[in-house]
Design an enzyme around this catalytic site. Structure first.
Site, mmCIF file in Angstrom:
data_model
loop_
_atom_site.group_PDB
_atom_site.id
_atom_site.type_symbol
_atom_site.label_atom_id
_atom_site.label_comp_id
_atom_site.label_asym_id
_atom_site.label_seq_id
_atom_site.Cartn_x
_atom_site.Cartn_y
_atom_site.Cartn_z
ATOM 1 N N HIS A 17 -8.173 7.633 -1.521
ATOM 2 C CA HIS A 17 -7.203 7.057 -0.595
ATOM 3 C C HIS A 17 -5.866 6.763 -1.295
ATOM 4 C CE1 HIS A 17 -6.499 3.846 2.781
ATOM 5 N NE2 HIS A 17 -5.423 4.498 2.481
ATOM 6 N N TYR A 73 6.713 -14.061 -18.323
ATOM 7 C CA TYR A 73 7.202 -13.535 -17.054
ATOM 8 C C TYR A 73 6.407 -14.032 -15.852
ATOM 9 C CZ TYR A 73 10.049 -10.202 -19.600
ATOM 10 O OH TYR A 73 10.982 -9.621 -20.404
ATOM 11 N N ASP A 89 0.673 -5.480 -20.899
ATOM 12 C CA ASP A 89 1.538 -6.550 -20.400
ATOM 13 C C ASP A 89 1.277 -6.846 -18.923
ATOM 14 O OD1 ASP A 89 2.891 -6.627 -22.854
ATOM 15 O OD2 ASP A 89 4.663 -5.560 -22.116
ATOM 16 N N HIS A 113 0.734 5.808 -1.038
ATOM 17 C CA HIS A 113 -0.042 6.973 -1.495
ATOM 18 C C HIS A 113 0.672 7.614 -2.681
ATOM 19 C CE1 HIS A 113 -1.499 7.342 2.956
ATOM 20 N NE2 HIS A 113 -2.216 6.465 2.294
ATOM 21 N N HIS A 124 0.852 -1.193 0.000
ATOM 22 C CA HIS A 124 0.000 0.000 0.000
ATOM 23 C C HIS A 124 0.881 1.233 0.000
ATOM 24 C CE1 HIS A 124 -2.969 2.948 0.796
ATOM 25 N NE2 HIS A 124 -2.687 3.117 2.067
#
Lengths: 232, 232, 232, 232
Positions: free
Chosen positions: B175, B229, B135, B112, B110
């Site tokens: 947020h 990948y 991709d 910002h 997480h």
């Protein structure tokens, strides 16, 4: 013998600690991209039991590479030099005014950080549209008046604007942000965060209008965050 | 004696490796400009055969200069502290909710980060107009609901939004971004990439509309890239 | 024994020098903010007198902290691996196509640098409104076609677009810039400069229209600069 | 034996000091994000009592990692090389013209810094809407004419534009900023500050119009600041 020698040893120790802390915190300003060249200043109050408080601040015109605890200067709360080899920052009078009129405040920071100053140039408050802004600022970041340097008008503008707000930051019109805190670390954190929200909300508004956050949600985010983090 | 001492030695070794890895990956967040001050957190799941899984995450309010493997904290998947000297990040409940409801997920991040949060503030998904985005994300980066901290609503918003999407990133409204991955490294990569596409497409749209990419081309780019990948 | 061992010693020395140079030049990409995570790649041609040329390029998915001369891989001009412990970058086929069809070109660079990619997403060429751009590019930076990875279409798009232009940079639509040069250093310089002009002209156009530069002035700036600097 | 050997020892010492200072000041240009690759140059005048003054400047095409006092070159004020292993920067004629026609000026800097160059591309002066800009520039930053390299037209454009202005910076149209100062340090400070005000006011204007500052307030801020700081 300087005026410092007349102070009790505990206060002299506090001054030494504040010098070290204020010197170290100045390095946070270029680290987070808030200042260029020699701009910006951080101060901290030193409480003098039974006497008049002091403040520690950066001297005028010194580069960020030269900042040491010893080069920090000590002033009284009328911005007169008490101890130091150089003159205090020309913003010292504004810092001193805040300490005289906001006794609970222990730290003040001033920068010309780009996005906060861009809002200040338009004289437009930053709306509270991010949860992190509700946490830290509890509402919009307000605009202070246009004020010339040289008397108390900058300090008075800061104090009057912040007295009506939960925000620890004010954007002085056509000038830039001043932030306050319990101590210098909290004021530096507010300087970092005001630039962060100024930048993010500026960028958001470039392509449309951010969604408002309801006032009761702002209140509840602010109350919870200050309760959890307020003591630091 | 902490609760960790009751675990089999292999799991204790996995916890030690996760602490080292999570501490190291936190340094990627300021390196790529995704966080300021103490914001942002990375976690990784530790699987406990025959028991309840654990997670390793940053403690609350610690600066990026202080991050060491030892300072990382261990929680159970109800966000209760299992081992550590400090309280876990206040976002731990959201991370734990993701691990409880998405068993294949091994890492959560997480931040910002500025541009991703700018899209989140407008509640506007990021359109898929770059081949690198096809991709990595296989389509737009979706918007999650507005949610207050303090119960399961952030975690539920993340899980519900990502269940309908190929994207490993969700922008929680007002947020900021949460990202997921097979492990913490993959979730950090998604956090870096979501800011990259948020920034590039924001800037592209400032001067006009990006050219859309046809859905079948997005599908073919995504299929090929995940095939090449996807195992890393 | 690898295929390299069959080459004359002078060519093996050239391969070793190219590995060192290409590894070192990759560090310029994050230094100038052109790439995040493992994106971006630099290659250089190694001429093989009397034989088929080779190219040296970054392996796939390696982080910028891990780049060493030894980790660079050697391919033939059909993008087949000739020497190296890992697979070549997935963009190798595009680099190889350029070397096959532009014999004077000795270096190729590909990035997703932000501003250049933003122009690419809109499919809009960068107009030549700066004297430094006239110097380096001799006119606008052109847009190449949308092309999927997996066959020759990216390489062909680069070669066809650059054949009609003085510019050493092409913006592949919805993808990003490819740049070419006499050697890898010149191609890296072009990658740095295309982002520089993409950014500056983007920002200029945000608040109005840049003043055009007359075609004869562009010609004279380009002629002079290439005469002075062209040999480097 | 070079022409330097014919100078009095004090002047040779001044040349050595200027080489060290100019080399060190060049490092400020990438530090503050004003240049990429080898762009940008700083010069300082060396006064020769009873003779013709000299200037010290960066050689042409040298990277910022290679800058040493020894690599700096010495020219006369017609831009002819007096001492040095490499050719002088191709902007030397413009620097020399300024020194010939502005005898009080001791330092000149040229960059292509992004925001200042963006204003230059539109041919639009930067309005004075920040107190820090009133302090440093005393009014708007003016636009100079479009001029081709190769004769005196760049130097003449700088001198004619700055003769009508308090500003130590001019934005040459479609080209970029040139700044002047009492010495090279002051000119570098002006180069840092012109980019700072160009960026902040650009960003402010993206979302509306900045509030003007009254002319008498600009005058009073400028007079006070130059009085306090002007001697440095």
């Amino acid at each position: 013998m300087t005026a410092l020698d007349n102070l009790p040893p505990e206060v002299r120790d506090d001054v030494a600690r504040a010098r070290e802390k204020v010197a170290r915190l100045h390095a946070e300003l270029p680290r987070w991209g808030l200042v260029v060249w020699t701009a910006g200043n951080v101060s901290e109050r030193v409480r003098v039991p039974g006497g008049e408080d002091l403040l520690v601040i950066k001297p005028s015109g010194v580069t960020y590479d030269e900042l040491t605890p010893e080069s920090m200067v000590v002033c009284d709360l009328d911005a007169n030099l008490v101890d130091g080899d150089r003159g205090p920052s020309s913003d010292t009078a504004a810092h001193a005014y805040v300490y005289r009129h906001m006794p609970e405040i222990g730290g003040v920071v001033h920068t010309h950080s780009t996005y906060a100053t861009a809002w200040a140039a338009r004289g437009e408050e930053i709306p509270c549209v991010l949860t992190m802004m509700a946490d830290e600022f509890g509402g919009p970041v307000p605009i202070g008046p246009f004020a010339l340097i040289g008397d108390d008008s900058i300090g008075r503008g800061i104090v009057e604007t912040l007295s009506d707000s939960r925000s620890p930051a004010v954007l002085m019109r056509n000038h830039g942000p001043f932030t306050i805190g319990r101590d210098a670390t909290a004021a530096v954190k507010a300087a970092v965060m005001v630039e962060e929200v100024a930048r993010t909300i500026h960028i958001s508004r470039q392509l449309g209008e951010p969604v408002p956050i309801a006032a009761e949600h702002i209140d509840s985010l602010y109350a919870r965050y200050q309760n959890v983090y307020g003591q630091h």
